[in-house]
Design a protein around this motif. Structure first.
Motif, PDB file in Angstrom:
ATOM      1  N   LYS A 235      65.413  59.492  60.432  1.00  0.00           N
ATOM      2  CA  LYS A 235      64.071  59.792  59.944  1.00  0.00           C
ATOM      3  C   LYS A 235      64.053  59.705  58.429  1.00  0.00           C
ATOM      4  O   LYS A 235      64.879  60.321  57.752  1.00  0.00           O
ATOM      5  CB  LYS A 235      63.628  61.182  60.395  1.00  0.00           C
ATOM      6  N   LEU A 236      63.130  58.909  57.914  1.00  0.00           N
ATOM      7  CA  LEU A 236      62.905  58.805  56.477  1.00  0.00           C
ATOM      8  C   LEU A 236      61.461  59.200  56.222  1.00  0.00           C
ATOM      9  O   LEU A 236      60.536  58.440  56.517  1.00  0.00           O
ATOM     10  CB  LEU A 236      63.150  57.370  55.995  1.00  0.00           C
ATOM     11  N   ASP A 237      61.271  60.401  55.706  1.00  0.00           N
ATOM     12  CA  ASP A 237      59.919  60.927  55.503  1.00  0.00           C
ATOM     13  C   ASP A 237      59.144  60.863  56.816  1.00  0.00           C
ATOM     14  O   ASP A 237      59.509  61.499  57.773  1.00  0.00           O
ATOM     15  CB  ASP A 237      59.208  60.177  54.370  1.00  0.00           C
ATOM     16  N   ASN A 238      58.091  60.035  56.875  1.00  0.00           N
ATOM     17  CA  ASN A 238      57.288  59.943  58.100  1.00  0.00           C
ATOM     18  C   ASN A 238      57.639  58.716  58.942  1.00  0.00           C
ATOM     19  O   ASN A 238      56.878  58.318  59.818  1.00  0.00           O
ATOM     20  CB  ASN A 238      55.792  59.917  57.760  1.00  0.00           C
ATOM     21  N   LEU A 239      58.807  58.125  58.685  1.00  0.00           N
ATOM     22  CA  LEU A 239      59.271  56.975  59.456  1.00  0.00           C
ATOM     23  C   LEU A 239      60.432  57.385  60.351  1.00  0.00           C
ATOM     24  O   LEU A 239      61.299  58.157  59.934  1.00  0.00           O
ATOM     25  CB  LEU A 239      59.734  55.849  58.522  1.00  0.00           C
ATOM     26  N   LEU A 240      60.450  56.869  61.582  1.00  0.00           N
ATOM     27  CA  LEU A 240      61.520  57.215  62.509  1.00  0.00           C
ATOM     28  C   LEU A 240      62.049  55.952  63.186  1.00  0.00           C
ATOM     29  O   LEU A 240      61.285  55.184  63.771  1.00  0.00           O
ATOM     30  CB  LEU A 240      61.006  58.186  63.579  1.00  0.00           C
ATOM     31  N   TYR A 241      63.373  55.756  63.096  1.00  0.00           N
ATOM     32  CA  TYR A 241      64.051  54.647  63.768  1.00  0.00           C
ATOM     33  C   TYR A 241      64.919  55.230  64.873  1.00  0.00           C
ATOM     34  O   TYR A 241      65.723  56.130  64.636  1.00  0.00           O
ATOM     35  CB  TYR A 241      64.909  53.876  62.767  1.00  0.00           C
TER      36      TYR A 241
ATOM     37  N   PRO B 226      64.923  47.041  57.113  1.00  0.00           N
ATOM     38  CA  PRO B 226      65.971  47.106  56.083  1.00  0.00           C
ATOM     39  C   PRO B 226      66.098  48.468  55.406  1.00  0.00           C
ATOM     40  O   PRO B 226      67.177  48.833  54.931  1.00  0.00           O
ATOM     41  CB  PRO B 226      65.540  46.029  55.077  1.00  0.00           C
ATOM     42  N   TYR B 227      65.021  49.243  55.372  1.00  0.00           N
ATOM     43  CA  TYR B 227      65.072  50.536  54.687  1.00  0.00           C
ATOM     44  C   TYR B 227      65.966  51.538  55.413  1.00  0.00           C
ATOM     45  O   TYR B 227      66.471  52.487  54.796  1.00  0.00           O
ATOM     46  CB  TYR B 227      63.663  51.121  54.539  1.00  0.00           C
ATOM     47  N   PHE B 228      66.186  51.335  56.705  1.00  0.00           N
ATOM     48  CA  PHE B 228      67.048  52.254  57.441  1.00  0.00           C
ATOM     49  C   PHE B 228      68.528  51.937  57.221  1.00  0.00           C
ATOM     50  O   PHE B 228      69.395  52.761  57.453  1.00  0.00           O
ATOM     51  CB  PHE B 228      66.688  52.243  58.934  1.00  0.00           C
ATOM     52  N   ASP B 229      68.805  50.715  56.765  1.00  0.00           N
ATOM     53  CA  ASP B 229      70.165  50.374  56.344  1.00  0.00           C
ATOM     54  C   ASP B 229      70.412  50.805  54.899  1.00  0.00           C
ATOM     55  O   ASP B 229      71.529  51.174  54.541  1.00  0.00           O
ATOM     56  CB  ASP B 229      70.389  48.854  56.463  1.00  0.00           C
ATOM     57  N   ARG B 230      69.344  50.778  54.081  1.00  0.00           N
ATOM     58  CA  ARG B 230      69.458  51.153  52.664  1.00  0.00           C
ATOM     59  C   ARG B 230      68.349  52.148  52.319  1.00  0.00           C
ATOM     60  O   ARG B 230      67.400  51.819  51.607  1.00  0.00           O
ATOM     61  CB  ARG B 230      69.341  49.896  51.788  1.00  0.00           C
TER      62      ARG B 230
ATOM     63  N   ALA C 235      50.995  58.897  66.058  1.00  0.00           N
ATOM     64  CA  ALA C 235      52.231  58.108  65.999  1.00  0.00           C
ATOM     65  C   ALA C 235      51.907  56.647  66.269  1.00  0.00           C
ATOM     66  O   ALA C 235      51.249  56.311  67.262  1.00  0.00           O
ATOM     67  CB  ALA C 235      53.235  58.623  67.016  1.00  0.00           C
ATOM     68  N   PHE C 236      52.361  55.776  65.387  1.00  0.00           N
ATOM     69  CA  PHE C 236      52.127  54.339  65.450  1.00  0.00           C
ATOM     70  C   PHE C 236      53.497  53.693  65.618  1.00  0.00           C
ATOM     71  O   PHE C 236      54.360  53.828  64.750  1.00  0.00           O
ATOM     72  CB  PHE C 236      51.452  53.916  64.144  1.00  0.00           C
TER      73      PHE C 236
ATOM     74  N   LYS D 150      65.721  50.252  71.002  1.00  0.00           N
ATOM     75  CA  LYS D 150      65.426  50.390  69.579  1.00  0.00           C
ATOM     76  C   LYS D 150      63.912  50.455  69.388  1.00  0.00           C
ATOM     77  O   LYS D 150      63.164  49.684  70.010  1.00  0.00           O
ATOM     78  CB  LYS D 150      65.992  49.211  68.780  1.00  0.00           C
ATOM     79  N   SER D 151      63.482  51.356  68.544  1.00  0.00           N
ATOM     80  CA  SER D 151      62.054  51.457  68.254  1.00  0.00           C
ATOM     81  C   SER D 151      61.847  51.947  66.828  1.00  0.00           C
ATOM     82  O   SER D 151      62.737  52.555  66.217  1.00  0.00           O
ATOM     83  CB  SER D 151      61.365  52.417  69.232  1.00  0.00           C
ATOM     84  N   LEU D 152      60.656  51.673  66.313  1.00  0.00           N
ATOM     85  CA  LEU D 152      60.236  52.151  64.998  1.00  0.00           C
ATOM     86  C   LEU D 152      58.915  52.888  65.162  1.00  0.00           C
ATOM     87  O   LEU D 152      58.015  52.421  65.874  1.00  0.00           O
ATOM     88  CB  LEU D 152      60.038  50.984  64.033  1.00  0.00           C
ATOM     89  N   ASN D 153      58.795  54.031  64.520  1.00  0.00           N
ATOM     90  CA  ASN D 153      57.551  54.789  64.539  1.00  0.00           C
ATOM     91  C   ASN D 153      57.202  55.242  63.138  1.00  0.00           C
ATOM     92  O   ASN D 153      58.087  55.590  62.343  1.00  0.00           O
ATOM     93  CB  ASN D 153      57.679  56.027  65.435  1.00  0.00           C
ATOM     94  N   ILE D 154      55.912  55.255  62.854  1.00  0.00           N
ATOM     95  CA  ILE D 154      55.439  55.857  61.616  1.00  0.00           C
ATOM     96  C   ILE D 154      54.399  56.900  62.005  1.00  0.00           C
ATOM     97  O   ILE D 154      53.513  56.644  62.835  1.00  0.00           O
ATOM     98  CB  ILE D 154      54.853  54.815  60.643  1.00  0.00           C
TER      99      ILE D 154
END
Length: 267
Positions: free
Chosen positions: A8-14, A128-132, A32-33, A79-83
């Motif tokens: 989880k990065l702020d309001n992003l979830l991988y 890429p933000y979840f890797d860096r 949730a999107f 694998k999923s991405l949510n904001i």
């Protein structure tokens, strides 16, 4: 992989899991999107079950109860991405872009969106933000959240009422709601909020209708359904206890035997 594969990065979830996994959270507090990269997820609400598969884009409304199961593909990973589009951010967005508060939204609370290359490209740009993660600065995170809102409104302007209805749940029929949602394992305070009541008001109305406390009624209602499923429908106890809102099998087995005089496995 274990739950550590949920980043989880702020309001992003991988999310990335290599085995079938149930979600621990059963209350959706914010819109949730999401985008399914691989595998599929089964989401159950009072409106029914919706299946999202690889490539699907979905939108889930806030203030609702939901159970989900993540299922990886054969020999692969889910694998999923949510904001999460939080109310405070949406209010600021509405002021900045002069969006008037809409009428109360009464449509469906969980939807699949039609394929959209711009939204697909948006989710691809987040990976890429979840890797860096150090590259996702606060200002950039705000821009990506604004981009998500703008893409949704571009995709379907009618989503304005979905996104910008800031009203809270109104008082609804308590008996009907509880009989439809007793299997969700959430605090009593969440049931109170979702039925448009204060906690004290919920307990007062509940006792008046059901002649007992919410906690006791929920346990007995879940046990009664478990008895029916095991005895009449020949379901395995290990398959149903989580679906009925019990946190673990030992607690389920103990309360079941105390109530019916026989363990669920013996029944």
């Amino acid at each position: 992989m274990e739950d550590s594969s949920h980043i989880k990065l702020d309001n992003l979830l991988y999310s990335c899991v290599d085995r079938k996994q149930r979600s621990n959270e059963q209350f959706v507090a914010e819109h949730a999107f999401g985008y399914i990269i691989s595998g599929e997820t089964h989401m159950a609400t009072s409106e029914g079950i919706k299946v999202m598969r690889a490539g699907d884009i979905g939108l889930v409304r806030r203030n609702q109860l939901l159970k989900s199961i993540k299922i990886p593909p054969p020999d692969g990973e889910f694998k999923s991405l949510n904001i999460f589009l939080e109310q405070g951010f949406l209010r600021k967005y509405a002021i900045e872009y002069k969006i008037e508060q809409t009428e109360r939204y009464t449509g469906i609370s969980m939807m699949l969106l039609s394929p959209d290359p711009f939204i697909k490209g948006y989710f691809d740009s987040l990976i890429p933000y979840f890797d860096r993660p150090e590259h996702l600065k606060s200002a950039l995170g705000e821009l990506k959240t604004k981009e998500a809102i703008q893409l949704l409104l571009q995709h379907d302007p009618a989503l304005k009422s979905f996104l910008f209805d800031f009203s809270e749940p109104w008082k609804i029929d308590l008996e009907t709601y509880m009989n439809k949602n007793y299997m969700y394992n959430v605090p009593i305070a969440q049931f109170a909020k979702l039925t448009g009541r204060s906690l004290a008001g919920f307990k007062r109305d509940f006792t008046k209708i059901f002649k007992t406390s919410p906690s006791y009624w929920l346990q007995q209602r879940r046990l009664s359904e478990a008895y029916f499923l095991i005895k009449d429908k020949r379901r395995k106890p290990s398959e149903i206890y989580l679906d009925l809102g019990f946190e673990n099998f030992s607690h389920f087995s103990y309360t079941f035997k105390n109530t019916f005089g026989v363990s669920p496995t013996r029944l």
